[in-house]
Design an enzyme around this catalytic site. Structure first.
Site, PDB file in Angstrom:
ATOM      1  N   VAL A  22       0.761  -0.948   0.029  1.00 47.37           N
ATOM      2  CA  VAL A  22      -0.470  -0.008   0.476  1.00 47.37           C
ATOM      3  C   VAL A  22       1.010   1.118   0.000  1.00 47.37           C
ATOM      4  CG1 VAL A  22      -1.913  -0.977   0.903  1.00 47.37           C
ATOM      5  CG2 VAL A  22      -0.652  -0.152   2.249  1.00 47.37           C
ATOM      6  N   LYS A  23       0.633   2.138  -0.372  1.00 49.84           N
ATOM      7  CA  LYS A  23       0.948   3.309  -0.642  1.00 49.84           C
ATOM      8  C   LYS A  23       0.151   4.322   0.440  1.00 49.84           C
ATOM      9  CE  LYS A  23       3.040   6.776  -3.909  1.00 49.84           C
ATOM     10  NZ  LYS A  23       3.147   7.718  -3.013  1.00 49.84           N
ATOM     11  N   LEU A  24       1.098   4.939   0.924  1.00 54.24           N
ATOM     12  CA  LEU A  24       0.481   5.823   1.990  1.00 54.24           C
ATOM     13  C   LEU A  24       0.599   7.498   1.621  1.00 54.24           C
ATOM     14  CD1 LEU A  24       1.127   3.939   5.403  1.00 54.24           C
ATOM     15  CD2 LEU A  24      -0.904   3.677   4.102  1.00 54.24           C
ATOM     16  N   GLU A 170      -2.693   6.312  -0.232  1.00 52.11           N
ATOM     17  CA  GLU A 170      -2.670   7.000  -2.742  1.00 52.11           C
ATOM     18  C   GLU A 170      -2.557   6.289  -3.255  1.00 52.11           C
ATOM     19  OE1 GLU A 170       0.255  10.103  -2.938  1.00 52.11           O
ATOM     20  OE2 GLU A 170       1.385   8.932  -1.902  1.00 52.11           O
TER      21      GLU A 170
END
Length: 286
Positions: A22-24, A170
């Site tokens: 996951v892209k935070l 994101e």
């Protein structure tokens, strides 16, 4: 430490060997556990230990010699808030401490670059992932230093992308399992984001440094362009950083617009669809 960067793509790569994280929506941060303390570095290389002191204190539980790459994030009402992370990053030590009391930061780690035994960047991703989980397993329960969620199942990654945007996720980053950690942008890391933006380097401004009207940015293809006029909040954020570095000589964009040059090391996001035009739209500071 020069960090690895992901290539922006429109769809996730699929096939044996790809991992997905996951892209935070936070601030890229490298944590150095030195012999006596902890130092935090931004993507551009600036020391950002003071505004993220709660992360630095938690990092003291790591063995000396560990270097981690990840994202400093702030959660507000159950949602990862980039605005809160920006406020923290742009605060002095006293205000940052007050903000940390209200909303403690998390350091979500996706890579280990060094261990007490030495540099591990040359090892493949799958090995570094195992080493990362091992070193973080030694932290106290409830530590704000946590590993990023990762999977080899592309369907799980797609579900993350489609269902978690409202929580501050994101997008998704795909990483080739056999790849070493390479500084700069490479095809072994690919990212899919909800917002179609690209990173640009701030090389100048119009107006005064403390409250710039527009920014001169160097785009990924090497061109320099002026931004649209900045909003008040964005101008204040950028101005607080530009005011710390001296302005250079007057320069012109390829279109002939004048600006004051500056070597800031500052990165901003601009809307990808505007990069084909002489004037680009800045969305935020990285």
């Amino acid at each position: 430490m020069d960090v690895a960067l992901a290539e922006l793509v429109s769809v996730l790569p699929v096939g044996r060997g790809w991992w997905y994280e996951v892209k935070l929506d936070g601030h890229r941060t490298v944590l150095w556990r030195t012999r006596d303390s902890v130092r935090l570095q931004s993507r551009s290389g600036r020391d950002v230990t003071a505004p993220w002191m709660d992360i630095a204190v938690a990092g003291m539980e790591l063995p000396p010699g560990v270097v981690l790459d990840g994202e400093a994030v702030v959660v507000v009402d159950g949602v990862i808030s980039f605005a809160a992370a920006q406020s923290r990053a742009n605060s002095g030590p006293a205000r940052a401490a007050r903000l940390a009391e209200q909303h403690p930061a998390l350091f979500i780690v996706w890579d280990v670059l060094a261990l007490p035994a030495g540099d591990v960047r040359a090892r493949p991703y799958v090995e570094r992932r195992a080493l990362l989980l091992e070193v973080l397993a030694g932290l106290p329960e409830g530590s704000p230093v946590q590993p990023v969620s990762a999977t080899q199942d592309v369907e799980v990654a797609r579900a993350w992308y489609e269902s978690l945007a409202s929580t501050g996720v994101e997008g998704v980053v795909a990483k080739w399992g056999g790849a070493s950690y390479r500084a700069g942008r490479s095809s072994s890391w690919k990212k899919v984001r909800h917002a179609e933006t690209v990173d640009a380097e701030v090389v100048g401004f119009t107006g005064v440094a403390a409250r710039p009207r527009m920014l001169a940015v160097r785009l990924p293809d090497g061109r320099t362009a002026l931004s649209q006029r900045l909003g008040a909040q964005l101008a204040a954020q950028v101005g607080a950083l530009l005011a710390q570095v001296p302005a250079g000589r007057r320069e012109r964009t390829p279109g002939g617009e004048l600006y004051a040059s500056v070597e800031s090391g500052l990165l901003v996001e601009v809307l990808a669809g505007t990069t084909r035009h002489p004037v680009v739209t800045v969305t935020r500071v990285r």
